[in-house]
Design a protein around this motif. Structure first.
Motif, PDB file in Angstrom:
ATOM      1  N   GLU A 189       3.177  44.648   5.311  1.00 44.91           N
ATOM      2  CA  GLU A 189       2.445  43.392   5.111  1.00 44.91           C
ATOM      3  C   GLU A 189       2.988  42.774   3.832  1.00 44.91           C
ATOM      4  O   GLU A 189       2.569  43.126   2.726  1.00 44.91           O
ATOM      5  CB  GLU A 189       0.944  43.645   5.007  1.00 44.91           C
ATOM      6  CG  GLU A 189       0.108  42.385   4.849  1.00 44.91           C
ATOM      7  CD  GLU A 189       0.101  41.510   6.088  1.00 44.91           C
ATOM      8  OE1 GLU A 189      -0.151  40.292   5.961  1.00 44.91           O
ATOM      9  OE2 GLU A 189       0.353  42.028   7.197  1.00 44.91           O
ATOM     10  N   MET A 190       3.963  41.882   3.987  1.00 43.84           N
ATOM     11  CA  MET A 190       4.648  41.334   2.829  1.00 43.84           C
ATOM     12  C   MET A 190       3.704  40.475   1.995  1.00 43.84           C
ATOM     13  O   MET A 190       2.817  39.797   2.513  1.00 43.84           O
ATOM     14  CB  MET A 190       5.842  40.490   3.279  1.00 43.84           C
ATOM     15  CG  MET A 190       6.813  41.231   4.198  1.00 43.84           C
ATOM     16  SD  MET A 190       7.673  42.574   3.403  1.00 43.84           S
ATOM     17  CE  MET A 190       8.933  41.656   2.531  1.00 43.84           C
ATOM     18  N   GLY A 191       3.886  40.502   0.682  1.00 43.37           N
ATOM     19  CA  GLY A 191       3.071  39.709  -0.230  1.00 43.37           C
ATOM     20  C   GLY A 191       2.757  40.488  -1.487  1.00 43.37           C
ATOM     21  O   GLY A 191       2.708  41.717  -1.480  1.00 43.37           O
ATOM     22  N   LEU A 192       2.522  39.768  -2.586  1.00 43.26           N
ATOM     23  CA  LEU A 192       2.324  40.417  -3.875  1.00 43.26           C
ATOM     24  C   LEU A 192       0.890  40.311  -4.396  1.00 43.26           C
ATOM     25  O   LEU A 192       0.559  40.972  -5.384  1.00 43.26           O
ATOM     26  CB  LEU A 192       3.279  39.814  -4.915  1.00 43.26           C
ATOM     27  CG  LEU A 192       4.778  39.961  -4.612  1.00 43.26           C
ATOM     28  CD1 LEU A 192       5.595  39.336  -5.729  1.00 43.26           C
ATOM     29  CD2 LEU A 192       5.149  41.410  -4.418  1.00 43.26           C
ATOM     30  N   ASP A 193       0.044  39.494  -3.777  1.00 42.52           N
ATOM     31  CA  ASP A 193      -1.296  39.269  -4.326  1.00 42.52           C
ATOM     32  C   ASP A 193      -2.102  40.553  -4.398  1.00 42.52           C
ATOM     33  O   ASP A 193      -2.745  40.835  -5.423  1.00 42.52           O
ATOM     34  CB  ASP A 193      -2.041  38.231  -3.480  1.00 42.52           C
ATOM     35  CG  ASP A 193      -1.446  36.839  -3.613  1.00 42.52           C
ATOM     36  OD1 ASP A 193      -0.675  36.620  -4.565  1.00 42.52           O
ATOM     37  OD2 ASP A 193      -1.739  35.976  -2.750  1.00 42.52           O
ATOM     38  N   ARG A 194      -2.094  41.350  -3.324  1.00 41.45           N
ATOM     39  CA  ARG A 194      -2.880  42.581  -3.313  1.00 41.45           C
ATOM     40  C   ARG A 194      -2.380  43.556  -4.378  1.00 41.45           C
ATOM     41  O   ARG A 194      -3.167  44.156  -5.113  1.00 41.45           O
ATOM     42  CB  ARG A 194      -2.804  43.246  -1.923  1.00 41.45           C
ATOM     43  CG  ARG A 194      -3.351  42.407  -0.793  1.00 41.45           C
ATOM     44  CD  ARG A 194      -3.239  43.143   0.543  1.00 41.45           C
ATOM     45  NE  ARG A 194      -1.910  43.697   0.789  1.00 41.45           N
ATOM     46  CZ  ARG A 194      -0.888  42.983   1.245  1.00 41.45           C
ATOM     47  NH1 ARG A 194      -1.050  41.694   1.521  1.00 41.45           N
ATOM     48  NH2 ARG A 194       0.288  43.542   1.451  1.00 41.45           N
ATOM     49  N   VAL A 195      -1.069  43.708  -4.443  1.00 44.35           N
ATOM     50  CA  VAL A 195      -0.500  44.666  -5.382  1.00 44.35           C
ATOM     51  C   VAL A 195      -0.755  44.224  -6.822  1.00 44.35           C
ATOM     52  O   VAL A 195      -1.090  45.037  -7.689  1.00 44.35           O
ATOM     53  CB  VAL A 195       1.014  44.821  -5.127  1.00 44.35           C
ATOM     54  CG1 VAL A 195       1.613  45.877  -6.028  1.00 44.35           C
ATOM     55  CG2 VAL A 195       1.267  45.189  -3.676  1.00 44.35           C
ATOM     56  N   ARG A 196      -0.595  42.944  -7.094  1.00 40.51           N
ATOM     57  CA  ARG A 196      -0.831  42.440  -8.450  1.00 40.51           C
ATOM     58  C   ARG A 196      -2.282  42.658  -8.876  1.00 40.51           C
ATOM     59  O   ARG A 196      -2.555  43.042 -10.029  1.00 40.51           O
ATOM     60  CB  ARG A 196      -0.489  40.955  -8.523  1.00 40.51           C
ATOM     61  CG  ARG A 196       0.999  40.666  -8.617  1.00 40.51           C
ATOM     62  CD  ARG A 196       1.241  39.258  -9.132  1.00 40.51           C
ATOM     63  NE  ARG A 196       2.663  39.011  -9.326  1.00 40.51           N
ATOM     64  CZ  ARG A 196       3.378  38.139  -8.640  1.00 40.51           C
ATOM     65  NH1 ARG A 196       2.791  37.422  -7.684  1.00 40.51           N
ATOM     66  NH2 ARG A 196       4.646  37.963  -8.883  1.00 40.51           N
ATOM     67  N   GLU A 197      -3.208  42.415  -7.962  1.00 43.17           N
ATOM     68  CA  GLU A 197      -4.621  42.585  -8.301  1.00 43.17           C
ATOM     69  C   GLU A 197      -4.929  44.025  -8.681  1.00 43.17           C
ATOM     70  O   GLU A 197      -5.586  44.301  -9.681  1.00 43.17           O
ATOM     71  CB  GLU A 197      -5.499  42.151  -7.125  1.00 43.17           C
ATOM     72  CG  GLU A 197      -6.991  42.271  -7.422  1.00 43.17           C
ATOM     73  CD  GLU A 197      -7.853  41.760  -6.287  1.00 43.17           C
ATOM     74  OE1 GLU A 197      -9.059  42.039  -6.303  1.00 43.17           O
ATOM     75  OE2 GLU A 197      -7.304  41.082  -5.395  1.00 43.17           O
ATOM     76  N   VAL A 198      -4.436  44.972  -7.878  1.00 41.57           N
ATOM     77  CA  VAL A 198      -4.702  46.384  -8.174  1.00 41.57           C
ATOM     78  C   VAL A 198      -3.948  46.809  -9.431  1.00 41.57           C
ATOM     79  O   VAL A 198      -4.470  47.601 -10.236  1.00 41.57           O
ATOM     80  CB  VAL A 198      -4.340  47.273  -6.975  1.00 41.57           C
ATOM     81  CG1 VAL A 198      -4.605  48.738  -7.283  1.00 41.57           C
ATOM     82  CG2 VAL A 198      -5.127  46.843  -5.737  1.00 41.57           C
ATOM     83  N   ALA A 199      -2.742  46.294  -9.638  1.00 42.46           N
ATOM     84  CA  ALA A 199      -1.986  46.620 -10.851  1.00 42.46           C
ATOM     85  C   ALA A 199      -2.742  46.177 -12.098  1.00 42.46           C
ATOM     86  O   ALA A 199      -2.775  46.894 -13.114  1.00 42.46           O
ATOM     87  CB  ALA A 199      -0.608  45.970 -10.799  1.00 42.46           C
TER      88      ALA A 199
END
Length: 422
Positions: free
Chosen positions: A21-31
């Protein structure tokens, strides 16, 4: 509930309804929730169609030879998940990985993460706590929307751009290049490992002011003799030993690694470059075994560009006898162009099924049907790679060669079979 590493890997595989599931929003939020910033004092991100893992291995080995503490994150793994995360040259142990997964799980709340995103955040969490001089991060898929791209790298590397993962990245080199160029950062070095990169990559570099460092224009690599090659740029050159890693592309990968580290910090001792290139190792890259006089080569190559490199190596390194191929591929791969690269080089094909890749599984019958227009389509069919390898070895005689390739799953199955003595 206390989970061991196997439990965690099973758990994180089920936390997102789609495997990709391409995209950075989820990863950035958890980071942000994890308090992740930069994973090391300096960071290099490596993207590209082929050669990423090898380039990471060269960068890691050179930097460690220069006395740096290095973390390396790669994917996919071959035999065990721990291969993906290395700190100071050692695979991270089960206990550290489970601690990292627990930290990611506690931070993510109800944010769904894919398997790769979960693992990337865990690796970055471990790196940040390890006081690293350098983190080397391999892009999983594409670049622009890949999870590692939440990190602002000091240097980005794009090894090659060719046709692969077209459902996600686009149907041609230009569209794929545009996705891969997303790892470039404004006013920072971008090493381009091929002489003729897509114009989309160059446009991105120029648009953001990235400093493009191009093979064949800004740095060069040339053979010296049977054991050495030369890396050079304007005003500087050095002679280096040939890599242990086989295949013609490995010199280009090593050259890109040198360019990346020179762009990052030209003060590394010259001895580190020679020691790192001579010592870098990576399983499944034309890895050699021998059985009763038969040479076995195992490679993760799985797309047309990789196949062309393998074919070039076969031509340059003939054996007195025959070459038999064991081939298994994932269901979403365009396999005909891959096997066509071996026209006239393979004397017999053994087609195998893959049954450990979920929705991407493919049995030997389906593979043979896709290969019907090629000579490989009439090859022997086997349920598993292990059985195909056994059949090829039973057919082979002294001075023959067996080449096993087609995917990371193929290489992993072959390595497991060879090491278990099946």
């Amino acid at each position: 509930m206390n989970r061991n590493l196997a439990d965690w890997l099973d758990y994180i595989e089920r936390q997102h309804p789609r495997s990709i599931e391409m995209g950075l929003d989820r990863v950035r939020e958890v980071a942000q929730r994890l308090g992740l910033k930069q994973p090391a004092k300096r960071t290099i991100i490596v993207g590209g169609t082929n050669g990423k893992g090898s380039t990471v291995a060269f960068i890691e080995a050179i930097a460690r030879a220069g006395g740096w503490k290095v973390g390396a994150y790669t994917s996919p793994h071959l035999l065990r998940y721990n291969e993906r995360v290395r700190i100071d040259g050692e695979e991270v142990g089960d206990a550290a990985l489970t601690e990292a997964f627990e930290a990611v799980e506690a931070a993510r709340g109800d944010v769904p993460l894919t398997y790769f995103e979960f693992g990337t955040l865990a690796a970055l969490w471990l790196f940040q706590r390890s006081a690293l001089d350098l983190a080397v991060l391999e892009v999983g898929l594409g670049g622009r929307l890949d999870a590692v791209n939440i990190v602002d790298a000091d240097v980005a590397v794009i090894t090659t751009v060719d046709i692969d993962h077209v459902d996600w990245l686009g149907p041609d080199r230009e569209s794929i290049g545009a996705e891969k160029a997303g790892i470039a950062r404004a006013w920072k070095p971008l090493v381009l490992g091929e002489i003729d990169p897509p114009s989309s990559v160059l446009r991105r570099a120029y648009a953001i002011g990235a400093s493009a460092i191009r093979a064949g224009s800004d740095y060069f690599h040339d053979p010296v003799d049977a054991t050495h090659w030369r890396w050079r740029e304007v005003g500087f050159e050095m002679e280096l030993p040939n890599p242990q890693l086989a295949a013609p592309a490995q010199q280009a990968n090593a050259a890109a690694a040198v360019a990346a580290l020179r762009a990052l910090d030209a003060r590394l001792p010259l001895s580190a470059f020679a020691a790192g290139i001579a010592g870098a190792q990576l399983p499944g890259r034309l890895q050699r075994f021998e059985f009763d006089g038969v040479e076995i080569r195992v490679d993760v190559g799985h797309n047309p560009q990789a196949a062309r490199e393998l074919a070039a190596w076969l031509r340059a390194h003939p054996v007195p006898g025959r070459t038999l191929a064991v081939f298994a591929a994932l269901a979403d791969k365009d396999v005909a162009p891959v096997v066509e690269a071996f026209d006239g080089l393979v004397d017999g094909w053994h087609l195998a099924g893959i049954d450990d890749a979920g929705a991407r599984n493919q049995d030997a019958g389906a593979l043979a049907a896709k290969l019907a227009p090629t000579g490989a389509g009439a090859g022997a069919r086997h349920a598993t790679v292990a059985r195909a390898l056994l059949a090829a070895l039973a057919q082979a005689q002294a001075d023959d060669r067996v080449l096993v390739f087609g995917s990371f799953h193929t290489a992993a199955a072959a390595l497991d079979a060879l090491r278990s003595g099946e």
